[in-house]
Design an enzyme around this catalytic site. Structure first.
Site, PDB file in Angstrom:
ATOM      1  N   HIS A  32       8.578  45.188  63.373  1.00  0.00           N
ATOM      2  CA  HIS A  32       8.075  45.415  62.016  1.00  0.00           C
ATOM      3  C   HIS A  32       9.428  46.209  60.903  1.00  0.00           C
ATOM      4  O   HIS A  32       9.129  46.678  60.454  1.00  0.00           O
ATOM      5  CB  HIS A  32       7.053  46.706  61.847  1.00  0.00           C
ATOM      6  CG  HIS A  32       5.293  46.752  62.285  1.00  0.00           C
ATOM      7  ND1 HIS A  32       4.974  46.030  61.454  1.00  0.00           N
ATOM      8  CD2 HIS A  32       4.856  46.473  63.841  1.00  0.00           C
ATOM      9  CE1 HIS A  32       3.861  45.968  62.347  1.00  0.00           C
ATOM     10  NE2 HIS A  32       4.036  46.072  63.492  1.00  0.00           N
ATOM     11  N   LEU A 119       1.828  36.906  71.143  1.00  0.00           N
ATOM     12  CA  LEU A 119       3.368  36.322  71.092  1.00  0.00           C
ATOM     13  C   LEU A 119       3.406  34.580  70.150  1.00  0.00           C
ATOM     14  O   LEU A 119       4.702  33.595  70.585  1.00  0.00           O
ATOM     15  CB  LEU A 119       3.212  35.368  72.087  1.00  0.00           C
ATOM     16  CG  LEU A 119       2.457  36.518  73.838  1.00  0.00           C
ATOM     17  CD1 LEU A 119       2.136  34.937  75.026  1.00  0.00           C
ATOM     18  CD2 LEU A 119       3.608  38.044  74.359  1.00  0.00           C
ATOM     19  N   SER A 121       1.623  32.720  68.078  1.00  0.00           N
ATOM     20  CA  SER A 121       1.208  31.217  68.442  1.00  0.00           C
ATOM     21  C   SER A 121       1.059  30.365  66.884  1.00  0.00           C
ATOM     22  O   SER A 121       1.115  29.044  66.845  1.00  0.00           O
ATOM     23  CB  SER A 121      -0.638  31.327  69.153  1.00  0.00           C
ATOM     24  OG  SER A 121      -1.357  31.904  68.312  1.00  0.00           O
ATOM     25  N   ASP A 166       9.322  35.331  63.063  1.00  0.00           N
ATOM     26  CA  ASP A 166       8.689  34.599  64.781  1.00  0.00           C
ATOM     27  C   ASP A 166       8.574  33.317  63.948  1.00  0.00           C
ATOM     28  O   ASP A 166       9.340  32.617  65.664  1.00  0.00           O
ATOM     29  CB  ASP A 166       7.155  34.749  64.060  1.00  0.00           C
ATOM     30  CG  ASP A 166       6.473  36.513  64.549  1.00  0.00           C
ATOM     31  OD1 ASP A 166       7.411  37.295  64.810  1.00  0.00           O
ATOM     32  OD2 ASP A 166       5.483  36.100  64.199  1.00  0.00           O
TER      33      ASP A 166
END
Length: 364
Positions: A32, A119, A121, A166
């Protein structure tokens, strides 16, 4: 709509023109912090999402997920329905807005990344989609730009106001190293894992739905805290004591972000496995107590891991509210430690945990 499970050869009526892939990611420290212009330390997973692509011969986009057994078809002037197709359409539309003439395509997706585990995706899907189009159309697109487009696809088309970690990790990271990321400058640096250590990821068994979680609420709280502190972003606060004048819960949210950035910077400077594990433990406590994104299943799992003699430290990974946790273990012991903890949780009737993967992956 539902489709009969298709092989790539059946879907393309022959071989695809291109076949690419992108990994998921596990974040070791810096949770975060990305949407607060902060710092983070992810690694890529051995698990990945594959995208195959070819030009469409009927003027329509045809997207098929073998993982979900779902097909999506839409015309150039139309939109994909909500679901995996929206992430892929977002990538297509953003490239078109940049002047790339993306023709109607057939795209086939398969993944061994567990959905809803934290994870990433979704980022792997976005990055793999963009890589496939880049390869098919021979478009110039560097890894950082690709990650930026992928992030905007998730924000503008999937409705998740995410940071860029990510997508940067999926685009740039590997499973042998940590990737230090600066979310403000997008500077990045490849760093070794702590010597004598490896990672195990444990799925809590509680799925996480990011768009339906309190993720966007936390982001808004951080923006409010920054405004009250008179800074552009919480990354600009370097002393945890400076947040104590904020009202609750802004004080707690800001305290997590500021302390988390300091943990990442300490780890970047080089620490041994024992200290890195301590930083991971402190990160989890902060996510649990100040950021309030952990749940009982993740707390139980990480505590069980910390009591294992081969574990240096453990924390939730991803946005929280379910998903997975990651533990730093002595090299050569992570698989056994993970199995011990999973079995222990089952005996006591705890979370329906399962050992998900080792990082780095064992040699084939």
């Amino acid at each position: 709509m539902m489709a009969t499970l298709l092989s790539p050869t059946e879907f393309f009526r022959g071989p695809p023109e291109v076949h690419v892939w992108a990994p998921g990611r596990v974040n070791l420290l810096g949770e975060h912090t990305d949407y607060n212009d902060g710092y983070m330390l992810p690694v890529a997973t051995p698990q990945r999402t594959d995208v195959m692509a070819a030009r469409s011969d009927d003027g329509m986009f045809h997207l098929y997920s073998a993982t979900l057994d779902q097909a999506v078809d839409f015309a150039q002037e139309d939109s994909a329905p909500h679901g995996f197709g929206r992430y892929m359409e977002g990538c297509i539309r953003l490239l078109q807005q940049r002047g790339v003439a993306v023709p109607p395509l057939r795209m086939y997706v398969r993944s061994n990344l567990a959905l809803g585990t934290g994870l990433s995706s979704s980022a792997a899907l976005e990055v793999a989609t963009l890589r496939a189009i880049r390869a098919l159309l021979k478009t110039e697109l560097d890894g950082v730009t690709l990650a930026q487009i992928a992030q905007q696809a998730e924000i503008r088309y999937a409705g998740v106001n995410c940071g860029i970690m990510d997508q940067m990790a999926s685009s740039l990271a590997d499973e042998e190293h940590m990737l230090f990321l600066d979310a403000r400058t997008l500077d990045h640096e490849v760093l070794p894992l702590p010597p004598g250590a490896e990672l195990i990821v444990i799925n809590s068994g509680v799925p996480r739905q990011l768009a339906e979680s309190k993720y966007n609420e936390r982001r808004a709280e951080c923006e409010a805290a920054s405004q009250q502190l008179g800074v552009q972003a919480l990354r600009d606060v370097r002393d945890v004591a400076d947040v104590e004048r904020l009202p609750a819960p802004l004080k707690q949210r800001a305290r997590h972000v500021v302390s988390e950035n300091l943990r990442v910077l300490e780890a970047r400077g080089g620490v041994d496995a024992a200290r890195f594990g301590e930083l991971m433990n402190l990160s989890h406590y902060s996510l649990r107590d100040d950021y309030e994104v952990s749940i009982g299943a993740l707390d139980e799992l990480t505590e069980a891991l910390r009591t294992d003699p081969d574990v240096f430290g453990a924390r939730l990974t991803g946005a929280g509210f379910g998903g997975a946790c990651v533990a730093l273990c002595r090299a050569g012991t992570a698989s056994q430690a993970g199995m011990r903890v999973v079995e222990r949780m089952r005996r006591v009737g705890g979370a329906a945990a399962s050992a998900t993967l080792l990082i780095p992956a064992p040699p084939q």
